[in-house]
Design an enzyme around this catalytic site. Structure first.
Site, mmCIF file in Angstrom:
data_model
loop_
_atom_site.group_PDB
_atom_site.id
_atom_site.type_symbol
_atom_site.label_atom_id
_atom_site.label_comp_id
_atom_site.label_asym_id
_atom_site.label_seq_id
_atom_site.Cartn_x
_atom_site.Cartn_y
_atom_site.Cartn_z
ATOM 1 N N LYS A 195 0.847 -1.199 0.000
ATOM 2 C CA LYS A 195 0.000 0.000 0.000
ATOM 3 C C LYS A 195 0.875 1.238 0.000
ATOM 4 C CE LYS A 195 -4.109 0.193 2.467
ATOM 5 N NZ LYS A 195 -4.860 -0.011 3.718
HETATM 6 C C1 E4P Z 1 -8.102 0.953 3.416
HETATM 7 O O1 E4P Z 1 -7.382 0.109 2.942
HETATM 8 C C2 E4P Z 1 -7.971 1.487 4.778
HETATM 9 O O2 E4P Z 1 -7.421 0.536 5.646
HETATM 10 C C3 E4P Z 1 -9.248 1.919 5.383
HETATM 11 O O3 E4P Z 1 -10.396 1.527 4.743
HETATM 12 C C4 E4P Z 1 -9.233 3.001 6.374
HETATM 13 O O4 E4P Z 1 -10.507 3.439 6.716
HETATM 14 P P1 E4P Z 1 -10.866 4.265 8.025
HETATM 15 O O5 E4P Z 1 -11.385 5.564 7.582
HETATM 16 O O6 E4P Z 1 -11.929 3.438 8.698
HETATM 17 O O7 E4P Z 1 -9.612 4.365 8.855
#
Ligand code: E4P
Length: 218
Positions: free
Chosen positions: A85
């Site tokens: 990522k």
């Molecule tokens: C995506 O890969 C992220 O891990 C994620 O969806 C973060 O979302 P949040 O806004 O719940 O932290």
């Protein structure tokens, strides 16, 4: 078919959801690792891979392209199922461009908050473009509109990059993401549970069991 990913670093949650037979992959991030109480990215990522046997995303911590590339080389060597990522920043785009040219260059472009960012991530060769729906909604924006726009842009220009709806907060987000054509939806375990449960289903099962007992004269 749209794929369902779990947005978690919890081994227990992954094991439970995998047992339901509908889990395709997992996304993690440093916050989720912290919540799961682990600081060993490799060990945790590989434990998840061994359960899900599908795409599992692990995030870099460097903010410069050289550092991201170095981390990606290590992360991608762990398993053919692991995706790296990378945030969509200038440095992130530079890193994505280089990494995605590798034979094992599986990139999940993360922290996307506009269709322009999604377009640039696709252009830089990312395999997934993760649009953070809930965080945009939290800021009074329309997160799902960005998912729909990314879908349209990728279709217009024939990009292979997959639209990943992330930062999902509730089942209505999942439904909307399915309706606008997201390729992947990553959600917390609690949202996946809520997608299944209905008091009407529970009441229906209960009633059928009672009536079956009556039919047998009990
Ligand atoms: C995506 O890969 C992220 O891990 C994620 O969806 C973060 O979302 P949040 O806004 O719940 O932290």
């Amino acid at each position: 078919m749209a794929q369902i990913f779990l947005d978690t670093a919890s081994i227990d949650e992954v094991r439970e959801a995998a047992a339901w037979g509908i889990l395709d992959g997992v996304t993690t991030n440093p916050t989720l690792m912290m919540r799961a109480g682990t600081a060993d990215l490799k060990e945790n990522t590989l434990a998840i891979v061994s359960i899900v046997q599908g795409p599992v995303s692990a995030e870099v911590l460097s903010t410069d392209a050289a550092g991201m590339i170095e981390e990606a080389r290590e992360i991608l060597s762990w398993s053919e199922h692991v995706f790296v990522k990378i945030p969509v920043t200038v440095e992130g785009l530079k890193a994505m461009k280089e990494i995605s040219a590798w034979p094992n260059g599986r990139v999940n472009a993360t922290l996307i908050f506009s269709a322009n960012q999604a377009y640039l991530a696709a252009k830089a060769g990312a395999t997934y473009a993760s649009v953070f729906v809930g965080r945009m909604d939290d800021a009074g924006l329309d997160g799902m509109e960005v998912v729909a726009q990314a879908r349209e842009i990728f279709d217009n220009y024939g990009f292979d990059c997959q639209v990943l709806a992330a930062s999902i907060r509730h089942p209505a987000h999942v439904l909307d993401a399915l309706l606008v054509g997201a390729d992947i939806i990553t959600m917390p375990f609690g949202v996946l549970q809520k997608m299944i449960r209905s008091p009407f289903t529970d009441a229906g099962v209960e009633k059928f069991l009672q009536d079956w007992e009556r039919a047998q004269g009990k």
